[in-house]
Write a protein that holds these residues in place. Structure first.
Motif, PDB file in Angstrom:
ATOM      1  N   LEU A  55      47.617  40.407  40.127  1.00 46.07           N
ATOM      2  CA  LEU A  55      48.400  40.982  39.421  1.00 46.07           C
ATOM      3  C   LEU A  55      47.050  42.318  39.676  1.00 46.07           C
ATOM      4  O   LEU A  55      47.711  43.391  38.991  1.00 46.07           O
ATOM      5  CB  LEU A  55      48.427  40.392  37.853  1.00 46.07           C
ATOM      6  N   ALA A  56      45.866  42.167  38.594  1.00 43.70           N
ATOM      7  CA  ALA A  56      44.929  43.769  38.319  1.00 43.70           C
ATOM      8  C   ALA A  56      44.385  43.970  39.131  1.00 43.70           C
ATOM      9  O   ALA A  56      45.039  45.525  39.419  1.00 43.70           O
ATOM     10  CB  ALA A  56      43.913  42.704  37.773  1.00 43.70           C
ATOM     11  N   PHE A  57      44.787  43.893  40.395  1.00 47.27           N
ATOM     12  CA  PHE A  57      45.092  45.202  42.180  1.00 47.27           C
ATOM     13  C   PHE A  57      46.292  45.800  42.094  1.00 47.27           C
ATOM     14  O   PHE A  57      46.105  46.534  42.506  1.00 47.27           O
ATOM     15  CB  PHE A  57      45.209  44.093  43.468  1.00 47.27           C
ATOM     16  N   ARG A  58      46.977  45.134  41.041  1.00 42.40           N
ATOM     17  CA  ARG A  58      48.329  45.985  41.629  1.00 42.40           C
ATOM     18  C   ARG A  58      48.527  46.396  40.370  1.00 42.40           C
ATOM     19  O   ARG A  58      49.129  48.239  41.434  1.00 42.40           O
ATOM     20  CB  ARG A  58      49.592  44.655  41.654  1.00 42.40           C
ATOM     21  N   THR A  59      47.642  46.892  39.529  1.00 44.87           N
ATOM     22  CA  THR A  59      47.949  47.664  38.970  1.00 44.87           C
ATOM     23  C   THR A  59      47.242  48.235  38.614  1.00 44.87           C
ATOM     24  O   THR A  59      47.253  49.077  37.624  1.00 44.87           O
ATOM     25  CB  THR A  59      48.918  46.449  37.168  1.00 44.87           C
ATOM     26  N   ARG A  60      46.661  48.151  39.166  1.00 44.84           N
ATOM     27  CA  ARG A  60      44.713  48.825  39.699  1.00 44.84           C
ATOM     28  C   ARG A  60      43.901  49.355  38.122  1.00 44.84           C
ATOM     29  O   ARG A  60      43.702  50.110  37.964  1.00 44.84           O
ATOM     30  CB  ARG A  60      45.687  50.445  39.665  1.00 44.84           C
ATOM     31  N   GLU A  61      44.186  47.771  37.762  1.00 47.21           N
ATOM     32  CA  GLU A  61      43.295  47.427  37.016  1.00 47.21           C
ATOM     33  C   GLU A  61      41.396  46.957  37.152  1.00 47.21           C
ATOM     34  O   GLU A  61      41.048  47.128  35.906  1.00 47.21           O
ATOM     35  CB  GLU A  61      43.779  46.832  35.712  1.00 47.21           C
ATOM     36  N   HIS A  62      41.324  46.979  38.355  1.00 45.57           N
ATOM     37  CA  HIS A  62      39.829  46.488  38.766  1.00 45.57           C
ATOM     38  C   HIS A  62      39.514  47.742  38.283  1.00 45.57           C
ATOM     39  O   HIS A  62      39.793  48.512  38.223  1.00 45.57           O
ATOM     40  CB  HIS A  62      39.959  46.149  39.792  1.00 45.57           C
ATOM     41  N   LEU A  63      37.825  47.057  38.352  1.00 48.69           N
ATOM     42  CA  LEU A  63      36.946  48.561  37.818  1.00 48.69           C
ATOM     43  C   LEU A  63      36.245  49.181  38.835  1.00 48.69           C
ATOM     44  O   LEU A  63      36.422  49.246  39.826  1.00 48.69           O
ATOM     45  CB  LEU A  63      35.454  47.281  37.647  1.00 48.69           C
ATOM     46  N   ALA A  64      36.320  50.781  38.135  1.00 53.00           N
ATOM     47  CA  ALA A  64      36.789  51.547  39.031  1.00 53.00           C
ATOM     48  C   ALA A  64      35.573  52.629  38.971  1.00 53.00           C
ATOM     49  O   ALA A  64      35.347  52.948  37.282  1.00 53.00           O
ATOM     50  CB  ALA A  64      37.683  52.394  39.777  1.00 53.00           C
ATOM     51  N   ILE A  65      34.897  53.661  39.576  1.00 48.78           N
ATOM     52  CA  ILE A  65      34.585  54.584  38.836  1.00 48.78           C
ATOM     53  C   ILE A  65      35.131  55.838  39.646  1.00 48.78           C
ATOM     54  O   ILE A  65      35.390  56.139  40.171  1.00 48.78           O
ATOM     55  CB  ILE A  65      32.432  54.828  39.143  1.00 48.78           C
ATOM     56  N   ASN A  66      35.693  56.453  38.794  1.00 44.17           N
ATOM     57  CA  ASN A  66      36.399  58.192  39.516  1.00 44.17           C
ATOM     58  C   ASN A  66      35.952  59.038  38.761  1.00 44.17           C
ATOM     59  O   ASN A  66      36.504  59.930  39.207  1.00 44.17           O
ATOM     60  CB  ASN A  66      37.955  57.165  38.941  1.00 44.17           C
ATOM     61  N   MET A  67      35.258  59.231  37.491  1.00 44.85           N
ATOM     62  CA  MET A  67      34.276  60.418  37.078  1.00 44.85           C
ATOM     63  C   MET A  67      33.514  60.694  38.399  1.00 44.85           C
ATOM     64  O   MET A  67      33.918  63.045  38.567  1.00 44.85           O
ATOM     65  CB  MET A  67      33.175  59.926  36.422  1.00 44.85           C
ATOM     66  N   GLY A  68      32.678  60.557  39.244  1.00 47.78           N
ATOM     67  CA  GLY A  68      32.479  61.160  40.453  1.00 47.78           C
ATOM     68  C   GLY A  68      33.707  62.277  41.266  1.00 47.78           C
ATOM     69  O   GLY A  68      33.986  62.461  42.045  1.00 47.78           O
ATOM     70  N   ILE A  69      35.108  60.838  41.424  1.00 48.99           N
ATOM     71  CA  ILE A  69      35.722  61.494  43.092  1.00 48.99           C
ATOM     72  C   ILE A  69      36.591  62.835  42.312  1.00 48.99           C
ATOM     73  O   ILE A  69      36.976  63.617  42.801  1.00 48.99           O
ATOM     74  CB  ILE A  69      36.866  60.093  43.031  1.00 48.99           C
ATOM     75  N   ALA A  70      36.793  62.365  40.924  1.00 52.33           N
ATOM     76  CA  ALA A  70      37.894  63.582  40.130  1.00 52.33           C
ATOM     77  C   ALA A  70      36.899  64.624  40.302  1.00 52.33           C
ATOM     78  O   ALA A  70      37.895  65.845  40.229  1.00 52.33           O
ATOM     79  CB  ALA A  70      37.322  62.923  38.602  1.00 52.33           C
ATOM     80  N   ARG A  71      35.915  64.794  41.095  1.00 51.09           N
ATOM     81  CA  ARG A  71      34.944  66.583  40.758  1.00 51.09           C
ATOM     82  C   ARG A  71      35.231  66.877  42.618  1.00 51.09           C
ATOM     83  O   ARG A  71      35.437  68.241  42.698  1.00 51.09           O
ATOM     84  CB  ARG A  71      33.602  66.377  40.797  1.00 51.09           C
TER      85      ARG A  71
END
Length: 166
Positions: A55-71
């Motif tokens: 369920l966490a995988f489906r709702t994208r609630e696993h830990l991820a760091i998007n700070m660098g990718i957002a750049r």
């Protein structure tokens, strides 16, 4: 399907609560307990853990760091997302093959009190890995078909968070 999984996980929590609390009360008050309750509670906990991961995988609630990718530029975000999903699929493949082997091995071994196959426990690993692999393949398909534009960068993130544009 995910509503059924959510209901099953809620049932697992309820079963764990009733069995563990009931067993504590029985042991404290009557100096006895239900022998099978610890095995059933353990089974419910294992399925709760791996079902929750799905369920966490489906709702994208696993830990991820998007700070660098957002750049990154949208094109680089898409590339990074595709590579990341391929790595996730590789790891899930390893879990699926190991989970399958473990399930087959443990079909003949049974728990001491309930007499149920140990494969019921390792089946949770297999179920969660297969379910997450299917979702990762679908996500990869969507990502490959989505144009790399600034409006679509949310598609290329593996977790939903409140990342502000930098």
């Amino acid at each position: 399907m995910f509503a059924v999984l959510t209901a099953a996980l809620a049932l697992c929590v309820f079963v764990m609560l009733v069995l563990v609390f009931g067993n504590v009360v029985l042991r404290y008050v009557f100096n006895s307990g239900i022998n099978i309750s610890s095995e059933i509670a353990r089974l419910a906990f294992v399925w709760l853990t791996f079902g929750g991961a799905v369920l966490a995988f489906r709702t994208r609630e696993h830990l991820a760091i998007n700070m660098g990718i957002a750049r990154f530029s949208p094109r680089m975000q898409k590339f990074t997302h595709v590579v990341r999903q391929l790595l996730i699929l590789w790891v899930l493949w390893l879990i699926i093959t190991g989970g399958w082997e473990q399930t087959v091995i443990s079909m003949r071994t049974v728990t001491p009190v309930a007499g149920m196959p140990i494969a019921v426990f390792s089946g949770a690993v297999l179920f969660s890995a297969v379910a997450m692999a299917i979702m990762a393949v679908l996500d990869l398909f969507v990502a490959l078909r989505t144009p790399a534009t600034p409006e679509n960068t949310e598609v290329f993130r593996t977790s939903v968070d409140s990342v502000e544009e930098i």
